[in-house]
Design a protein around this motif. Structure first.
Motif, PDB file in Angstrom:
ATOM      1  N   ARG A 165      -1.749  -6.789  21.565  1.00 40.66           N
ATOM      2  CA  ARG A 165      -2.001  -5.445  22.085  1.00 40.66           C
ATOM      3  C   ARG A 165      -3.308  -4.886  21.556  1.00 40.66           C
ATOM      4  O   ARG A 165      -3.899  -3.997  22.159  1.00 40.66           O
ATOM      5  CB  ARG A 165      -0.836  -4.526  21.720  1.00 40.66           C
ATOM      6  N   ALA A 166      -3.750  -5.419  20.427  1.00 36.13           N
ATOM      7  CA  ALA A 166      -5.042  -5.009  19.863  1.00 36.13           C
ATOM      8  C   ALA A 166      -6.172  -5.926  20.329  1.00 36.13           C
ATOM      9  O   ALA A 166      -7.297  -5.833  19.835  1.00 36.13           O
ATOM     10  CB  ALA A 166      -4.965  -5.005  18.339  1.00 36.13           C
ATOM     11  N   GLY A 167      -5.858  -6.845  21.269  1.00 41.92           N
ATOM     12  CA  GLY A 167      -6.885  -7.725  21.807  1.00 41.92           C
ATOM     13  C   GLY A 167      -7.183  -8.937  20.956  1.00 41.92           C
ATOM     14  O   GLY A 167      -8.227  -9.580  21.126  1.00 41.92           O
ATOM     15  N   ARG A 168      -6.275  -9.304  20.063  1.00 40.91           N
ATOM     16  CA  ARG A 168      -6.486 -10.460  19.213  1.00 40.91           C
ATOM     17  C   ARG A 168      -5.448 -11.530  19.540  1.00 40.91           C
ATOM     18  O   ARG A 168      -4.448 -11.276  20.175  1.00 40.91           O
ATOM     19  CB  ARG A 168      -6.395 -10.063  17.742  1.00 40.91           C
ATOM     20  N   ALA A 169      -5.708 -12.767  19.082  1.00 41.40           N
ATOM     21  CA  ALA A 169      -4.822 -13.905  19.351  1.00 41.40           C
ATOM     22  C   ALA A 169      -4.592 -14.081  20.851  1.00 41.40           C
ATOM     23  O   ALA A 169      -3.487 -14.372  21.296  1.00 41.40           O
ATOM     24  CB  ALA A 169      -3.494 -13.745  18.617  1.00 41.40           C
ATOM     25  N   VAL A 170      -5.652 -13.874  21.627  1.00 41.98           N
ATOM     26  CA  VAL A 170      -5.576 -14.031  23.080  1.00 41.98           C
ATOM     27  C   VAL A 170      -6.577 -15.091  23.529  1.00 41.98           C
ATOM     28  O   VAL A 170      -7.471 -15.485  22.775  1.00 41.98           O
ATOM     29  CB  VAL A 170      -5.866 -12.705  23.813  1.00 41.98           C
ATOM     30  N   ARG A 171      -6.408 -15.532  24.754  1.00 46.27           N
ATOM     31  CA  ARG A 171      -7.345 -16.492  25.350  1.00 46.27           C
ATOM     32  C   ARG A 171      -8.024 -15.845  26.542  1.00 46.27           C
ATOM     33  O   ARG A 171      -7.368 -15.322  27.439  1.00 46.27           O
ATOM     34  CB  ARG A 171      -6.607 -17.765  25.783  1.00 46.27           C
ATOM     35  N   ARG A 172      -9.346 -15.884  26.537  1.00 49.05           N
ATOM     36  CA  ARG A 172     -10.133 -15.320  27.637  1.00 49.05           C
ATOM     37  C   ARG A 172      -9.995 -16.239  28.845  1.00 49.05           C
ATOM     38  O   ARG A 172     -10.228 -17.448  28.749  1.00 49.05           O
ATOM     39  CB  ARG A 172     -11.588 -15.176  27.212  1.00 49.05           C
ATOM     40  N   ALA A 173      -9.619 -15.654  29.975  1.00 48.07           N
ATOM     41  CA  ALA A 173      -9.309 -16.464  31.146  1.00 48.07           C
ATOM     42  C   ALA A 173     -10.170 -16.075  32.338  1.00 48.07           C
ATOM     43  O   ALA A 173     -10.476 -14.892  32.544  1.00 48.07           O
ATOM     44  CB  ALA A 173      -7.828 -16.325  31.506  1.00 48.07           C
ATOM     45  N   LEU A 174     -10.555 -17.096  33.111  1.00 47.43           N
ATOM     46  CA  LEU A 174     -11.250 -16.920  34.382  1.00 47.43           C
ATOM     47  C   LEU A 174     -10.273 -17.317  35.485  1.00 47.43           C
ATOM     48  O   LEU A 174      -9.661 -18.389  35.408  1.00 47.43           O
ATOM     49  CB  LEU A 174     -12.495 -17.803  34.421  1.00 47.43           C
ATOM     50  N   VAL A 175     -10.095 -16.466  36.493  1.00 49.83           N
ATOM     51  CA  VAL A 175      -9.118 -16.702  37.553  1.00 49.83           C
ATOM     52  C   VAL A 175      -9.831 -17.138  38.831  1.00 49.83           C
ATOM     53  O   VAL A 175     -10.797 -16.496  39.257  1.00 49.83           O
ATOM     54  CB  VAL A 175      -8.271 -15.444  37.820  1.00 49.83           C
ATOM     55  N   ILE A 176      -9.351 -18.216  39.435  1.00 56.78           N
ATOM     56  CA  ILE A 176      -9.901 -18.732  40.689  1.00 56.78           C
ATOM     57  C   ILE A 176      -8.805 -18.714  41.751  1.00 56.78           C
ATOM     58  O   ILE A 176      -7.665 -19.122  41.486  1.00 56.78           O
ATOM     59  CB  ILE A 176     -10.429 -20.172  40.518  1.00 56.78           C
TER      60      ILE A 176
END
Length: 485
Positions: A143-154
């Motif tokens: 929720r604080a924007g950590r432990a996430v993976r940046r994703a690109l959607v196609i």
């Protein structure tokens, strides 16, 4: 002769100040929690019975428990904190019992069986508790924007919109969408920026199709590419895109579009070179359903016996608080649309049903349920009963009679069911429950759509271990009283 160029990966340098991995202490906490849950009870149990080799017993039990958990991949980073651990912990505990039974028979060990079994009981709940705490910490980080993976959607614009909006509704998952690559000329409605655009038809050269995706992935420093397949992104084109991404060491995740389907119901197999996704039907029959029916009745009878003093105290309080019957009976709709008479302790004035029509304009629910936070019909004792769900205790008799289950969707009123559409009617595919996902997820604070979504998730993905998890969470929900009015 051409000089080979050095291969570039998508992310040569991590973005400053951004951490996508989980803390290393998650794994250590899980291992130490499992070790303590096995070693401490085993040591104390045999020490209190004046047995020799106490340290050996504790060591063997701890090693066996860690071996089972490790062999079943419970300490992998990808799994830590991603789900509630009650079901997996119980499954592993049963494997532990079988393993130690084999060791006991092979070595001729003659330690007291009941003592050893009792000492092993804390293993599963301790493990589940540790993993639950890890999950809560992970959700807070995400929720604080950590432990996430940046994703690109196609995908095609409609599919992109659906995927992005679905992920945006929750913040407890690992993906944060940083860009989209729509297929075709139309822009998606999602507010996520368009990072690249692909044509509807695959170009003759593979690099011409993958180049804009790779350039966008590098520029946005993505960790994963999500693809919503469709008529213009499938088969050979999708396969070639995966080659390009994997050459750059970027993972590719194909999102089939199924929602609220438990992972245990899904399996992947290959036929004639085609990858197929098999979705098993929900559990409705067989041993698991029989186990649920037996557990419901036996559990309800046991609770009625254990809570007999509470029944007596509540009945006396209702009688002394206001005139009217102690028990309120109401027609509800059960499995398959069959009506039944549900029993509750009366928490409202005697003529509450008549007064409901006068309060119709004050309904605070956005759907077919009628709920008023400050309902004037509720008595003083009734507010306490509802706060701790004590008014629902007589429903245990409905469970014994087979009208209800211990866990299931909320039992609806006939006038609610009369307005159901085809989707909402699916919640009647199983017996209503004394408790359920609705009750442990916020109860009356939830919107109608959220309520239906939770009920359908239960109907489609029911399992015995899932029921046990709901029962454990019910204790917390009753104590806190969240959403109870």
């Amino acid at each position: 002769m051409a000089v080979p160029t050095q291969r570039r990966t998508i992310r040569k340098q991590p973005s400053a100040g951004r951490r996508t991995g989980k803390p290393i202490w998650y794994a250590w906490a899980a291992v130490l929690g499992d070790a303590a849950g096995a070693a401490v009870p085993m040591y104390l149990a045999f020490a209190l019975t004046d047995r020799s080799n106490v340290t050996a017993y504790a060591t063997v039990a701890t090693a066996a428990w860690l071996l089972v958990r490790g062999a079943r991949n419970r300490y992998a980073e990808r799994r830590l904190g991603e789900r509630d651990n009650v079901g997996p912990a119980l499954q592993d505990w049963l494997v532990l019992l079988g393993l130690l039974a084999v060791v006991r028979a092979a070595t001729g060990e003659e330690s007291p069986f009941l003592v050893a079994l009792t000492a092993l009981v804390p293993c599963a709940p301790t493990s589940a508790l540790v993993h639950t705490l890890i999950r809560r910490h992970l959700v807070t980080r995400r929720r604080a924007g950590r432990a996430v993976r940046r994703a690109l959607v196609i995908g095609e614009p409609n599919a992109v919109d659906s995927l992005v909006s679905h992920l945006a509704k929750r913040t407890d998952h690992e993906f944060v969408i940083v860009g989209v690559c729509p297929i075709g000329d139309r822009d998606p409605q999602a507010l996520t920026p368009v990072a690249a655009r692909l044509g509807r038809q695959a170009p003759p050269r593979m690099s011409a199709d993958s180049a804009p995706v790779l350039e966008a992935a590098r520029r946005l420093s993505v960790d994963v590419v999500l693809v919503a397949p469709g008529p213009y992104m499938a088969g050979t084109r999708l396969r070639q895109l995966s080659w390009a991404l994997h050459n750059e060491e970027c993972p590719l995740v194909v999102v089939p579009g199924l929602t609220e389907v438990s992972g245990r119901r899904v399996s992947v197999f290959s036929v004639a070179g085609l990858t197929m996704l098999n979705v098993a039907p929900p559990l409705r029959r067989g041993l698991a359903a029989l186990l649920k029916a037996v557990t419901d009745r036996l559990g309800a009878v046991l609770l009625i016996v254990l809570l007999a003093p509470v029944f007596t105290a509540v009945a006396l309080a209702v009688r002394l608080d206001s005139p009217g019957p102690i028990v309120h009976q109401q027609t509800r709709i059960g499995r398959g649309g069959q009506p039944f008479t549900m029993t509750k302790f009366r928490s409202m004035v005697a003529d509450a049903e008549r007064l409901r029509h006068q309060l119709a304009a004050t309904n605070e629910q956005d759907g077919r349920m009628f709920k008023v936070r400050r309902d004037p019909r509720i008595t003083r004792v009734g507010r306490v009963l509802r706060r701790y769900s004590l008014d629902e205790l007589p429903q245990l008799f409905n469970v014994v009679r087979g009208h209800m289950s211990l866990v299931g969707p909320r039992p609806p009123l006939p006038d609610e069911v009369a307005g159901y559409d085809e989707v909402e009617l699916r919640r009647l595919a199983v017996k209503p429950g004394l408790t359920g996902l609705w009750q442990v997820s916020g109860r009356s604070d939830l919107s109608w759509n959220e309520t239906i979504a939770l009920d359908l998730r239960y109907v489609d993905n029911w399992s015995p271990f899932g029921d046990l998890g709901v029962l454990v969470r019910t204790v917390r929900a009753v104590v806190t009283g969240t959403g109870a009015y």
